[in-house]
Design a protein around this motif. Structure first.
Motif, PDB file in Angstrom:
ATOM      1  N   ASP A   1       0.833  -1.207   0.000  1.00  0.00           N
ATOM      2  CA  ASP A   1       0.000   0.000   0.000  1.00  0.00           C
ATOM      3  C   ASP A   1       0.866   1.255   0.000  1.00  0.00           C
ATOM      4  OD1 ASP A   1      -2.302  -1.499  -0.008  1.00  0.00           O
ATOM      5  OD2 ASP A   1      -2.658  -1.333   2.161  1.00  0.00           O
ATOM      6  N   ALA A   2       1.930   1.224   0.767  1.00  0.00           N
ATOM      7  CA  ALA A   2       2.821   2.387   0.834  1.00  0.00           C
ATOM      8  C   ALA A   2       3.460   2.643  -0.529  1.00  0.00           C
ATOM      9  CB  ALA A   2       3.897   2.173   1.890  1.00  0.00           C
ATOM     10  N   ARG A   3       3.875   1.583  -1.247  1.00  0.00           N
ATOM     11  CA  ARG A   3       4.460   1.748  -2.575  1.00  0.00           C
ATOM     12  C   ARG A   3       3.451   2.347  -3.549  1.00  0.00           C
ATOM     13  NH1 ARG A   3       6.256  -3.913  -3.202  1.00  0.00           N
ATOM     14  NH2 ARG A   3       7.339  -4.160  -1.253  1.00  0.00           N
ATOM     15  N   LYS A   4       2.210   1.850  -3.484  1.00  0.00           N
ATOM     16  CA  LYS A   4       1.177   2.380  -4.364  1.00  0.00           C
ATOM     17  C   LYS A   4       0.932   3.855  -4.076  1.00  0.00           C
ATOM     18  CE  LYS A   4      -1.457  -1.876  -5.098  1.00  0.00           C
ATOM     19  NZ  LYS A   4      -2.739  -2.559  -4.823  1.00  0.00           N
ATOM     20  N   GLN A   5       0.863   4.205  -2.821  1.00  0.00           N
ATOM     21  CA  GLN A   5       0.634   5.611  -2.461  1.00  0.00           C
ATOM     22  C   GLN A   5       1.800   6.496  -2.886  1.00  0.00           C
ATOM     23  OE1 GLN A   5      -0.272   5.526   1.731  1.00  0.00           O
ATOM     24  NE2 GLN A   5      -2.387   4.878   1.393  1.00  0.00           N
ATOM     25  N   LEU A   6       3.043   5.972  -2.739  1.00  0.00           N
ATOM     26  CA  LEU A   6       4.198   6.735  -3.195  1.00  0.00           C
ATOM     27  C   LEU A   6       4.165   6.955  -4.703  1.00  0.00           C
ATOM     28  CD1 LEU A   6       7.138   5.325  -1.043  1.00  0.00           C
ATOM     29  CD2 LEU A   6       6.249   7.652  -1.034  1.00  0.00           C
ATOM     30  N   LYS A   7       3.777   5.937  -5.479  1.00  0.00           N
ATOM     31  CA  LYS A   7       3.682   6.083  -6.938  1.00  0.00           C
ATOM     32  C   LYS A   7       2.630   7.116  -7.305  1.00  0.00           C
ATOM     33  CE  LYS A   7       5.337   1.616  -8.570  1.00  0.00           C
ATOM     34  NZ  LYS A   7       5.008   0.390  -9.301  1.00  0.00           N
ATOM     35  N   LYS A   8       1.473   7.063  -6.613  1.00  0.00           N
ATOM     36  CA  LYS A   8       0.417   8.042  -6.875  1.00  0.00           C
ATOM     37  C   LYS A   8       0.892   9.451  -6.528  1.00  0.00           C
ATOM     38  CE  LYS A   8      -3.616   5.074  -6.220  1.00  0.00           C
ATOM     39  NZ  LYS A   8      -4.798   4.825  -5.372  1.00  0.00           N
ATOM     40  N   ALA A   9       1.560   9.593  -5.397  1.00  0.00           N
ATOM     41  CA  ALA A   9       2.063  10.903  -4.978  1.00  0.00           C
ATOM     42  C   ALA A   9       3.110  11.403  -5.972  1.00  0.00           C
ATOM     43  CB  ALA A   9       2.639  10.823  -3.571  1.00  0.00           C
ATOM     44  N   ASP A  10       3.991  10.512  -6.443  1.00  0.00           N
ATOM     45  CA  ASP A  10       5.023  10.891  -7.403  1.00  0.00           C
ATOM     46  C   ASP A  10       4.402  11.375  -8.700  1.00  0.00           C
ATOM     47  OD1 ASP A  10       7.777  11.039  -8.370  1.00  0.00           O
ATOM     48  OD2 ASP A  10       7.246   9.281  -9.605  1.00  0.00           O
ATOM     49  N   SER A  11       3.426  10.638  -9.206  1.00  0.00           N
ATOM     50  CA  SER A  11       2.802  11.067 -10.461  1.00  0.00           C
ATOM     51  C   SER A  11       2.004  12.354 -10.261  1.00  0.00           C
ATOM     52  CB  SER A  11       1.936   9.963 -11.055  1.00  0.00           C
ATOM     53  OG  SER A  11       0.961   9.539 -10.143  1.00  0.00           O
ATOM     54  N   ALA A  12       1.405  12.555  -9.092  1.00  0.00           N
ATOM     55  CA  ALA A  12       0.681  13.807  -8.827  1.00  0.00           C
ATOM     56  C   ALA A  12       1.650  14.979  -8.780  1.00  0.00           C
ATOM     57  CB  ALA A  12      -0.100  13.697  -7.524  1.00  0.00           C
ATOM     58  N   VAL A  13       2.810  14.798  -8.160  1.00  0.00           N
ATOM     59  CA  VAL A  13       3.811  15.855  -8.095  1.00  0.00           C
ATOM     60  C   VAL A  13       4.332  16.157  -9.474  1.00  0.00           C
ATOM     61  CG1 VAL A  13       6.151  16.392  -7.251  1.00  0.00           C
ATOM     62  CG2 VAL A  13       4.444  15.440  -5.698  1.00  0.00           C
ATOM     63  N   ARG A  14       4.580  15.138 -10.299  1.00  0.00           N
ATOM     64  CA  ARG A  14       5.094  15.344 -11.657  1.00  0.00           C
ATOM     65  C   ARG A  14       4.066  16.095 -12.508  1.00  0.00           C
ATOM     66  NH1 ARG A  14       9.793  12.519 -12.902  1.00  0.00           N
ATOM     67  NH2 ARG A  14      10.344  11.000 -11.322  1.00  0.00           N
ATOM     68  N   ARG A  15       2.783  15.752 -12.383  1.00  0.00           N
ATOM     69  CA  ARG A  15       1.745  16.448 -13.136  1.00  0.00           C
ATOM     70  C   ARG A  15       1.665  17.921 -12.728  1.00  0.00           C
ATOM     71  NH1 ARG A  15      -1.806  11.701 -12.507  1.00  0.00           N
ATOM     72  NH2 ARG A  15      -2.331  12.694 -10.530  1.00  0.00           N
ATOM     73  N   THR A  16       1.722  18.134 -11.407  1.00  0.00           N
ATOM     74  CA  THR A  16       1.673  19.513 -10.914  1.00  0.00           C
ATOM     75  C   THR A  16       2.876  20.283 -11.392  1.00  0.00           C
ATOM     76  OG1 THR A  16       0.484  18.738  -8.949  1.00  0.00           O
ATOM     77  CG2 THR A  16       1.445  20.938  -8.834  1.00  0.00           C
ATOM     78  N   ALA A  17       4.037  19.691 -11.328  1.00  0.00           N
ATOM     79  CA  ALA A  17       5.260  20.348 -11.787  1.00  0.00           C
ATOM     80  C   ALA A  17       5.187  20.644 -13.279  1.00  0.00           C
ATOM     81  CB  ALA A  17       6.479  19.510 -11.464  1.00  0.00           C
ATOM     82  N   ALA A  18       4.644  19.703 -14.029  1.00  0.00           N
ATOM     83  CA  ALA A  18       4.509  19.911 -15.487  1.00  0.00           C
ATOM     84  C   ALA A  18       3.524  21.036 -15.776  1.00  0.00           C
ATOM     85  CB  ALA A  18       4.052  18.614 -16.139  1.00  0.00           C
ATOM     86  N   ASP A  19       2.457  21.112 -14.994  1.00  0.00           N
ATOM     87  CA  ASP A  19       1.483  22.208 -15.187  1.00  0.00           C
ATOM     88  C   ASP A  19       2.105  23.551 -14.855  1.00  0.00           C
ATOM     89  OD1 ASP A  19      -0.466  20.451 -15.984  1.00  0.00           O
ATOM     90  OD2 ASP A  19      -1.455  20.342 -14.015  1.00  0.00           O
ATOM     91  N   VAL A  20       2.901  23.619 -13.813  1.00  0.00           N
ATOM     92  CA  VAL A  20       3.520  24.878 -13.377  1.00  0.00           C
ATOM     93  C   VAL A  20       4.572  25.302 -14.395  1.00  0.00           C
ATOM     94  CG1 VAL A  20       4.989  25.919 -11.590  1.00  0.00           C
ATOM     95  CG2 VAL A  20       3.054  24.503 -10.958  1.00  0.00           C
ATOM     96  N   VAL A  21       5.414  24.382 -14.810  1.00  0.00           N
ATOM     97  CA  VAL A  21       6.498  24.719 -15.726  1.00  0.00           C
ATOM     98  C   VAL A  21       5.941  24.911 -17.125  1.00  0.00           C
ATOM     99  CG1 VAL A  21       8.660  23.846 -16.713  1.00  0.00           C
ATOM    100  CG2 VAL A  21       8.161  23.481 -14.306  1.00  0.00           C
ATOM    101  N   GLY A  22       4.898  24.222 -17.435  1.00  0.00           N
ATOM    102  CA  GLY A  22       4.273  24.352 -18.743  1.00  0.00           C
ATOM    103  C   GLY A  22       4.868  23.430 -19.777  1.00  0.00           C
ATOM    104  N   SER A  23       5.355  22.274 -19.376  1.00  0.00           N
ATOM    105  CA  SER A  23       5.886  21.405 -20.385  1.00  0.00           C
ATOM    106  C   SER A  23       5.008  20.242 -20.654  1.00  0.00           C
ATOM    107  CB  SER A  23       7.267  20.903 -20.041  1.00  0.00           C
ATOM    108  OG  SER A  23       7.417  20.438 -18.750  1.00  0.00           O
TER     109      SER A  23
END
Length: 182
Positions: free
Chosen positions: A160-182
């Motif tokens: 469960d912890a691994r799944k949550q970390l993967k979800k958190a990682d992809s959420a951070v990457r999406r947010t970062a991509a939205d902010v940077v605009g790439s």
């Protein structure tokens, strides 16, 4: 408690209670019977000499243990411990009775053998009672079951912890991509 246990435990215990009472009433005779057995124990285990040196006290202890453990077994309280104590006291009493019994005639040897078999049967009965869990799991099973459950929970938590970390990682990457605009 099943009907068999309700009936069987007091029946097994009754012999020990009455034997214990007789041993307490006739402590000196019991001490005389126990003397050869206690001498053998003292030779085998020299550190037990302080205990085995007083036959009368050992006879009283055996009698009291039989009465107390027999009553506990009869009422179903601490029955496994009580049955274990009864098995030990019965073994000592069996040795003492067998050594003290008359074996001069064929009839006396037959009686001695019959008493030995009866005592061994009682030891077998209390040994069965000593391992009887009354339909409930024993301590060893409970500990093993608890350990297995804890291992499964730990593995489940890590998945469960691994799944949550993967979800958190992809959420951070999406947010970062939205902010940077790439």
């Amino acid at each position: 408690m099943t009907l068999v246990r309700v009936i069987a435990r007091p029946l097994i215990a009754s012999s020990f209670v009455f034997s214990g009472v007789e041993r307490l009433r006739n402590t000196s005779a019991t001490a005389t019977q126990l003397a050869p057995v206690l001498k053998t124990v003292a030779k085998a285990v020299p550190s037990a000499a302080a205990i085995t040196g007083n036959e009368k006290q050992v006879a009283q202890l055996l009698g009291a243990t039989q009465v107390g453990a027999g009553l506990l077994l009869a009422i179903g309280r601490f029955s496994r411990l009580a049955a274990t104590l009864l098995a030990v006291t019965a073994a000592v009493n069996t040795l003492a009775d067998f050594n003290a019994a008359d074996s001069s005639t064929p009839e006396a040897r037959k009686t001695r053998r019959s008493q030995l078999l009866k005592n061994l049967s009682l030891i077998g009965a209390v040994l069965l009672a000593a391992v009887d869990t009354n339909g409930r799991p024993g301590i060893v099973w409970r500990a093993e079951h608890f350990a297995t459950g804890a291992r499964k929970n730990a593995v489940g938590i890590s998945k469960d912890a691994r799944k949550q970390l993967k979800k958190a990682d992809s959420a951070v990457r999406r947010t970062a991509a939205d902010v940077v605009g790439s």
